[in-house]
Design an enzyme around this catalytic site. Structure first.
Site, PDB file in Angstrom:
ATOM      1  N   ASN A  62      38.767  40.088  40.820  1.00 46.31           N
ATOM      2  CA  ASN A  62      39.246  39.311  39.684  1.00 46.31           C
ATOM      3  C   ASN A  62      38.190  38.303  39.237  1.00 46.31           C
ATOM      4  O   ASN A  62      37.408  37.810  40.039  1.00 46.31           O
ATOM      5  CB  ASN A  62      40.589  38.625  39.998  1.00 46.31           C
ATOM      6  CG  ASN A  62      40.573  37.732  41.210  1.00 46.31           C
ATOM      7  OD1 ASN A  62      39.974  38.037  42.233  1.00 46.31           O
ATOM      8  ND2 ASN A  62      41.274  36.612  41.128  1.00 46.31           N
ATOM      9  N   GLU A  64      37.994  34.909  36.808  1.00 48.51           N
ATOM     10  CA  GLU A  64      38.683  33.879  36.022  1.00 48.51           C
ATOM     11  C   GLU A  64      37.681  33.156  35.129  1.00 48.51           C
ATOM     12  O   GLU A  64      36.474  33.379  35.210  1.00 48.51           O
ATOM     13  CB  GLU A  64      39.356  32.880  36.965  1.00 48.51           C
ATOM     14  CG  GLU A  64      40.428  33.509  37.823  1.00 48.51           C
ATOM     15  CD  GLU A  64      41.040  32.538  38.828  1.00 48.51           C
ATOM     16  OE1 GLU A  64      42.020  32.935  39.461  1.00 48.51           O
ATOM     17  OE2 GLU A  64      40.546  31.398  38.981  1.00 48.51           O
ATOM     18  N   ASN A  65      38.203  32.271  34.281  1.00 45.71           N
ATOM     19  CA  ASN A  65      37.340  31.397  33.489  1.00 45.71           C
ATOM     20  C   ASN A  65      38.064  30.091  33.207  1.00 45.71           C
ATOM     21  O   ASN A  65      39.233  29.930  33.554  1.00 45.71           O
ATOM     22  CB  ASN A  65      36.841  32.094  32.220  1.00 45.71           C
ATOM     23  CG  ASN A  65      37.951  32.446  31.269  1.00 45.71           C
ATOM     24  OD1 ASN A  65      38.705  31.580  30.852  1.00 45.71           O
ATOM     25  ND2 ASN A  65      38.058  33.715  30.915  1.00 45.71           N
ATOM     26  N   CYS A  73      41.950  40.804  35.715  1.00 41.76           N
ATOM     27  CA  CYS A  73      42.422  41.204  37.042  1.00 41.76           C
ATOM     28  C   CYS A  73      41.446  42.183  37.684  1.00 41.76           C
ATOM     29  O   CYS A  73      40.748  42.936  36.999  1.00 41.76           O
ATOM     30  CB  CYS A  73      43.793  41.869  36.940  1.00 41.76           C
ATOM     31  SG  CYS A  73      45.084  40.790  36.304  1.00 41.76           S
ATOM     32  N   GLU A  75      42.018  44.918  39.200  1.00 38.99           N
ATOM     33  CA  GLU A  75      42.307  46.327  38.910  1.00 38.99           C
ATOM     34  C   GLU A  75      41.616  46.767  37.624  1.00 38.99           C
ATOM     35  O   GLU A  75      40.958  47.811  37.581  1.00 38.99           O
ATOM     36  CB  GLU A  75      43.823  46.554  38.772  1.00 38.99           C
ATOM     37  CG  GLU A  75      44.597  46.268  40.031  1.00 38.99           C
ATOM     38  CD  GLU A  75      45.104  44.832  40.132  1.00 38.99           C
ATOM     39  OE1 GLU A  75      46.181  44.636  40.723  1.00 38.99           O
ATOM     40  OE2 GLU A  75      44.440  43.904  39.618  1.00 38.99           O
ATOM     41  N   CYS A 112      49.872  43.436  38.605  1.00 42.29           N
ATOM     42  CA  CYS A 112      50.683  42.761  37.587  1.00 42.29           C
ATOM     43  C   CYS A 112      51.114  43.773  36.526  1.00 42.29           C
ATOM     44  O   CYS A 112      50.693  44.934  36.540  1.00 42.29           O
ATOM     45  CB  CYS A 112      49.905  41.611  36.955  1.00 42.29           C
ATOM     46  SG  CYS A 112      48.602  42.158  35.819  1.00 42.29           S
ATOM     47  N   CYS A 115      48.272  45.445  34.475  1.00 45.23           N
ATOM     48  CA  CYS A 115      47.537  46.414  35.297  1.00 45.23           C
ATOM     49  C   CYS A 115      48.384  47.649  35.574  1.00 45.23           C
ATOM     50  O   CYS A 115      47.858  48.764  35.615  1.00 45.23           O
ATOM     51  CB  CYS A 115      47.066  45.758  36.587  1.00 45.23           C
ATOM     52  SG  CYS A 115      45.747  44.549  36.286  1.00 45.23           S
TER      53      CYS A 115
END
Length: 163
Positions: A62, A64-65, A73, A75, A112, A115
């Site tokens: 994963n 993030e920002n 994600c 996946e 999730c 995904c």
């Protein structure tokens, strides 16, 4: 009125040592991929490894920002990488694991909703199931035979075609 229920078959293994050798190797690759996660906001590092029809293994994590919770994600990172490197090659298996830096990482998690939809479309696109191997850094491992089992009543491209 008629009533029905949906059952999802799940194989449950006590831990990674109970898996077949190929599954354990794929799961270990996912574990290693958690080290590449960029998760400074959630502290929830996810690693994924996929095995392709040609035998190749691709990993991802994963990302993030600062406009959290926006990010990608593990996946979808991994599926995109696999498609970029091996376009047109089907994915046969996906292993997913995580490290929760704020709590335990001792039980399986699953993809999730976004995904799940993406995995369902990959299955439809290639006309084959993607077997899921889900677990934490310790504890039980779940194996689910098809990603679409996690998304009953999925919306698909079939709904967009004229009837």
């Amino acid at each position: 009125m008629k009533q029905s229920s949906i059952h999802i078959p799940v194989e449950i293994f006590s831990d990674v040592h109970a898996l077949e050798a190929g599954d354990a190797r794929l799961f270990d690759a996912a574990r290693k991929a958690t080290g590449d996660a960029y998760a400074p906001y959630s502290k929830f590092r996810v690693g994924v490894a996929v095995r392709l029809e040609n035998g190749q293994i691709i990993t991802g994590s994963n990302q993030e920002n600062a406009s959290f919770p926006a990010g990608i994600c593990a996946e979808r990172v991994t599926l995109s990488a696999a498609s970029a490197v091996y376009p047109g090659v089907a994915i046969t298996e996906l292993a997913l694991t995580y490290i929760n830096e704020s709590d335990h990482s001792n039980h399986p998690i699953s993809p999730c909703g976004i995904c799940r939809q993406t995995l369902a479309e990959y299955e439809q696109r290639f006309g084959r199931s993607i077997r899921l191997i889900l677990g934490g850094f310790s504890g039980e491992i779940y194996i689910i035979k098809r990603a679409t089992d996690l998304l009953p009543f999925a919306f698909s491209s079939l709904e967009l075609k004229p009837h």
